[in-house]
Design an enzyme around this catalytic site. Structure first.
Site, short mmCIF file in Angstrom:
data_model
loop_
_atom_site.label_atom_id
_atom_site.label_comp_id
_atom_site.label_asym_id
_atom_site.label_seq_id
_atom_site.Cartn_x
_atom_site.Cartn_y
_atom_site.Cartn_z
N CYS A 104 -13.21 27.71 8.47
CA CYS A 104 -13.35 26.49 7.67
C CYS A 104 -14.63 25.75 8.02
O CYS A 104 -15.32 25.23 7.13
CB CYS A 104 -12.13 25.59 7.87
N VAL A 128 0.85 -1.20 0.00
CA VAL A 128 0.00 0.00 0.00
C VAL A 128 0.88 1.25 0.00
O VAL A 128 1.85 1.34 0.76
CB VAL A 128 -0.93 0.02 1.24
N LEU A 129 0.53 2.20 -0.83
CA LEU A 129 1.20 3.50 -0.85
C LEU A 129 0.29 4.53 -0.22
O LEU A 129 -0.86 4.70 -0.64
CB LEU A 129 1.53 3.91 -2.29
N ASP A 130 0.78 5.24 0.79
CA ASP A 130 0.04 6.29 1.49
C ASP A 130 0.67 7.64 1.11
O ASP A 130 1.71 8.03 1.65
CB ASP A 130 0.13 6.04 3.00
N CYS A 187 1.13 11.00 4.07
CA CYS A 187 0.77 10.12 5.21
C CYS A 187 0.59 10.86 6.52
O CYS A 187 0.17 10.26 7.51
CB CYS A 187 1.81 9.03 5.37
N ILE A 238 5.65 15.69 3.11
CA ILE A 238 6.57 16.79 2.84
C ILE A 238 6.88 17.56 4.13
O ILE A 238 7.45 18.65 4.08
CB ILE A 238 6.03 17.73 1.75
N GLN A 262 6.36 15.58 10.70
CA GLN A 262 5.46 14.44 10.52
C GLN A 262 6.24 13.16 10.23
O GLN A 262 5.92 12.10 10.79
CB GLN A 262 4.50 14.73 9.36
N GLY A 320 1.19 9.44 10.19
CA GLY A 320 1.22 7.99 10.07
C GLY A 320 -0.02 7.26 10.51
O GLY A 320 0.02 6.04 10.70
#
Length: 369
Positions: free
Chosen positions: A341, A158-160, A163, A185, A189, A166
């Site tokens: 928001c 699986v590619l997150d 992320c 990025i 994190q 995590g």
């Protein structure tokens, strides 16, 4: 000054909002320079004047809701708004050399702030409140919904993409036995997620999606697409299409708007998410043409209103323990950001989409709810 005040009051005449009124959504003006600042600088001036203490409001979320329902944001256009749009129009503000700016400015503010504000799993995206009683339950329900939509099974790669801290990477590995590659990025994190997943088959990297290789059975992108930028949508979807194995599924979880835009709100772009752009349906789907099959599209935008108000409650409750590390300006910036928001989702001008795409899939797809 009186003419500027009269212009503002005229704009508000067809709304329930009053200057110095008695309702909790009314604007309480503390400094008369507020009027000229808003007329001159639009959304940037409105937000900055709040951060500067020139006005107060008991319920900023409801104030923003009423402003958007009355479409006042379309009636006040300034050169500052135009300059923001021109930047997005003529420059690729999310190219590889600029992709890490939002990480440094926002996500690297310090893990403690986000630990206090978010759920225990540090999921910085909309929760799924269908059967949830609190924020933790809503975020776990969101993770499980995504896992089920992707049909995760033990041993899957699986590619997150994006992320965060995590949350999903750990969930997919721990609960479903998957091998996960997560990228972000944000330096803060990445370091947090690496420690969190150190005993699991999870690899976390500080990396841009354009630098990825290999193939994956499943791809997920949760709350990251807002940073891609419309000039890069074709590149983004082409890259993920090439990374996804035949028969695989890709789930995109993103905020979206009802109409196409070139750039973000001026104040949010300057203070919260630099270079961010919310996609419309038209902008999003155009980049997938000739590649993916769209299998399912779910909108639960109203759930983001509840999520943001839960984050706001956590933030306010935790501020006494945070204020020794952060300024009063940061407090007012985050308060304004979270409540604004929430107002956009309440007014239904922004949505939350989960879209499932497939690549060369032959069998029928049925999405869980």
């Amino acid at each position: 000054m009186s003419n500027q005040k009269q212009l503002i009051e005229k704009l508000l005449a067809d709304t329930p909002i009053q200057i110095n009124g008695q309702n909790p959504w009314d604007i309480q003006v503390k400094d008369d320079s507020f009027y000229g600042q808003v007329l001159k600088e639009g959304s940037i001036g409105f937000g900055e004047s709040y951060v500067q203490g020139k006005w107060e409001c008991e319920q900023i979320d409801e104030l923003i809701t009423q402003i958007l329902l009355a479409e006042l944001d379309k009636k006040v256009r300034t050169k500052f708004d135009l300059l923001t749009k021109l930047q997005f129009l003529f420059f690729n503000l999310q190219n590889k050399t600029r992709a890490y700016i939002v990480g440094r400015q926002h996500y690297d503010l310090g893990n403690e702030l986000f630990e206090k504000m978010l759920d225990h799993g540090l999921n910085y995206s909309c929760g799924y409140w269908k059967n949830a009683k609190n924020l933790d339950e809503a975020q776990l329900a969101k993770l499980d919904l995504i896992a089920k939509k992707l049909g995760l099974e033990p041993g899957m790669k699986v590619l997150d993409v994006g992320c965060g801290w995590g949350g999903f990477s750990e969930f997919a590995a721990r609960q479903y036995g998957c091998t996960v590659k997560g990228i972000t990025i944000s330096k803060e994190q990445a370091e947090y997620a690496q420690k969190r997943c150190k005993d699991l088959p999870v690899e976390i990297s500080l990396k841009d999606y354009r630098d990825l290789q290999q193939h994956y059975d499943r791809i997920v992108s949760i709350g990251m697409f807002e940073h891609v930028g419309y000039k890069n949508y074709a590149t983004y979807f082409s890259k993920l299409y090439n990374l996804l194995a035949d028969g695989g599924l890709f789930l995109l979880h993103t905020i979206g708007t009802n109409t196409s835009h070139l750039g973000n709100d001026g104040w949010l772009n300057k203070y919260i998410f630099p270079n961010g752009v919310l996609p419309s349906i038209a902008q999003l789907i155009k980049g997938t043409e000739g590649k993916f099959v769209m299998e399912d599209w779910q909108n639960f935008g109203p759930d983001y209103d509840k999520t943001l108000m839960a984050w706001y409650a956590n933030f306010i409750q935790s501020w006494p323990s945070l204020k020794t590390k952060y300024s009063d300006e940061t407090f007012r910036i985050f308060k304004y950001y979270l409540l604004c928001c929430a107002g956009t989702f309440r007014a239904r001008t922004t949505q939350l989409w989960q879209v499932v795409f497939s690549k060369n899939r032959k069998q029928r797809y049925d999405a869980p709810r």
